[in-house]
Scaffold this motif. Structure first.
Motif: not given
Length: 620
Positions: A545-556
């Motif tokens: 879940x943490x990784x998913x949150x991080x990649x979504x953040x990176x994608x704006x």
């Protein structure tokens, strides 16, 4: 030793090998006599009087059933109850010389581990004789050899020859379920339940276990509802529907059926625990209240009280948890399992005094696994920084399940004492009993080096081990993680892609590769695809879940990313999750909340590099 050779020219149509040559068996005479006697006992004197199973000795069905049960479902409890002795209608089978010969050859092939010969031989005998005993043996041989279609045919002949053979019907049903043929299995399952007059509940528990591994959870839930429709007053039937509905993500139906089961059988702790699990999905507070209310009317419900105490610990309500510990110990003072469970809960709640006292008490009252108690005593003393005592307890753990863990912890204590070289030497001197233990020792040595920030040495140790065991999943993963620390992203990617190929269900391999790309702000679309694959495999894993949150953040996608990170942090307040969660809060203007999260987690993990670096980037 004198040998007798049998050349099967007369029956070469049945018993020819792949080369077309006659199948030749060379067996000692003593072995042939045993096989001949076995075959003779199977059909002796059938021409005069059909052989009946002896009530004093286990039948072939009784011997075979545990194997059927183990393969048919996820646990041994799927074994069907042995039917009452009866006299099935047997054919007037004459034990001719050719028939005896075929039986002997089929059984010899079984004993020699040649299923390609044994299965068709027994199946042909079953077709020829229509004898339920031979069909039963053919079913067993085919099933154990994983010749599923042959097993289904043999079991069908068995059932046709003996329509009242409950076990035959159960075997057919299990085989059809394993082949994902639910519609074909349903009539057999219905008759299975109906045959267990007065004990339909046990049948439903068996079926719940049998159907639990089927991939189509929605279809299983529909099937279980159909099977249970005529048994609304049977608590096990309602419970089976509740389990199937839960697996199909129909939580409302699951809760309703669990409540119905408990109303029918109020003292059933299994149903209580299941209902608590369903409620916990909605709210921890709701589950805790339900368990507390149940214990008011059922104070002796040991397993329920243990689960209640565990939830209180998870909720960090340590004062109430300790009251439950005391109640359990007062109610079951001589129960070593309860004592050990309380000790482990005390460790989880950081009540080390209580944990040590109960672990020693468990040893005094002869806990079944004393090495486990000694191992945890080592952990308690290590946590208290009483390192010499910790070494003493770890050193008393003998060969067995806890041995390698104890040796790894022993080395870890030496490292904490500043004796890293001694720690590595200790691990290198441990003699592994198998490949898995060798890998565990390598992982432990690498972890010592990582803890000492000797990242290149850790990478080299794992690389050396991986060169000798190139397809070992654990080494591939750990070497990839070590590669990231020494900036060898090429090695990380190669290892993780190889691991995914070997283990396509390895959620953390997808996650690690996806997160690495996202953290470096590279190939974000590919990173997200990898993390989505990991999340599909392990939807409740907080690190994914943490990784998913991080990649979504990176994608704006800040809002969506924050939602994932909040859920991850709630499940696991890990320092790296806290670093990400706090960063998104800070960027979103919630600086006080971010600082509080960072401060609280830093107190528990003061040496975490990632959290420290994140705080330094944002807090002056």
């Amino acid at each position: 030793m004198k040998l007798q050779t049998l050349v099967l020219s007369k029956f070469s149509g049945l018993f020819r090998g792949g080369s077309g040559r006659p199948f030749i068996i060379a067996y000692p005479m003593s072995t042939l006599r045993v096989v001949a006697v076995t075959a003779c006992l199977a059909l002796a004197a059938c021409a005069q009087q059909p052989l009946q199973p002896s009530p004093a000795a286990p039948s072939a069905a009784g011997d075979a059933q545990p194997r059927f049960a183990q393969e048919a479902g996820p646990q041994p409890n799927t074994a069907a109850a042995k039917p009452a002795p009866r006299k099935p209608q047997l054919p007037a089978q004459v034990l001719t010389e050719p028939l005896l010969f075929k039986l002997m050859l089929a059984e010899v092939a079984v004993q020699r581990g040649q299923p390609n010969i044994a299965v068709p031989a027994y199946l042909e005998l079953a077709r020829e004789t229509r004898d339920p005993r031979i069909a039963q043996r053919a079913t067993e041989v085919a099933w154990n050899a994983r010749f599923v279609s042959a097993a289904i045919e043999a079991a069908g002949i068995w059932l046709q020859a003996d329509p009242e053979a409950t076990q035959a019907r159960q075997v057919i049903a299990a085989l059809l379920v394993n082949q994902e043929q639910l519609a074909e299995a349903q009539p057999h399952l219905e008759k299975w339940i109906a045959a267990d007059k007065g004990d339909a509940g046990q049948s439903f528990l068996q079926l719940s276990s049998l159907l639990g591994r089927h991939k189509d959870k929605v279809a299983v839930a529909r099937l279980m509802q159909a099977l249970a429709q005529a048994y609304a007053g049977v608590p096990e039937a309602r419970f089976a529907v509740a389990q199937a509905a839960w697996n199909a993500d129909d939580h409302e139906l699951s809760l309703a059926e669990a409540r119905a089961a408990l109303e029918l059988r109020p003292d059933w702790e299994l149903a209580v625990l299941f209902q608590a699990q369903v409620l916990q999905r909605r709210s921890d507070a709701e589950a805790l209240q339900f368990l507390a209310d149940y214990l008011k009317t059922h104070p002796q419900a040991k397993d329920v009280r243990l689960h209640y105490a565990r939830l209180l610990v998870n909720d960090k309500n340590f004062a109430d948890a300790r009251k439950q510990f005391e109640a359990l110990l007062n109610a079951f003072p001589q129960n070593a399992d309860v004592t050990m469970a309380v000790a482990l809960l005390a460790i989880q709640s950081n009540d080390l005094d209580a944990a040590e006292a109960q672990l020693k008490r468990a040893l005094e009252i002869n806990y079944k696994d004393p090495d486990a108690a000694r191992y945890y005593l080592g952990q308690v003393n290590e946590e208290r920084k009483r390192f010499d005592d910790a070494l003493q307890w770890y050193g008393t753990v003998g060969p067995g399940e806890q041995y390698i863990n104890a040796q790894s912890r022993y080395a870890g204590v030496l490292a904490k004492q500043g004796r890293l070289a001694d720690a590595r030497r200790h691990l290198q001197q441990v003699s592994p009993q198998n490949l898995q233990q060798r890998v565990q020792l390598t992982q432990a040595e690498a972890q010592l080096l990582r803890d000492a920030m000797a990242y290149q040495e850790a990478f080299d140790v794992l690389g050396s081990a991986l060169a000798k065991l190139p397809d070992t999943p654990d080494l591939l993963y750990d070497h990839a993680m070590a590669a990231e620390k020494v900036n060898r992203i090429d090695v990380l990617e190669v290892n993780l892609r190889k691991l995914i190929k070997i283990r396509p269900d390895h959620a953390h391999a997808y996650n690690a590769l996806g997160y690495t790309l996202a953290d470096r702000n590279e190939r974000l679309s590919e990173a997200r695809t990898l993390i989505e694959a990991a999340l599909k495999l392990a939807p409740q894993d907080p690190f994914i879940m943490d990784s998913m949150g991080w990649v979504l953040y990176r994608q704006g996608q800040h809002k969506e990313g924050l939602d994932y990170l909040q859920r991850a942090f709630k499940l696991r307040p890990d320092p790296e999750i806290a670093a990400h969660f706090g960063e998104l809060l800070w960027i979103g203007g919630q600086r006080e909340q971010a600082q509080k999260i960072w401060s609280d987690v830093l107190k528990e993990h003061p040496k975490n590099e990632m959290l420290q670096n994140t705080i330094k980037r944002f807090v002056p």
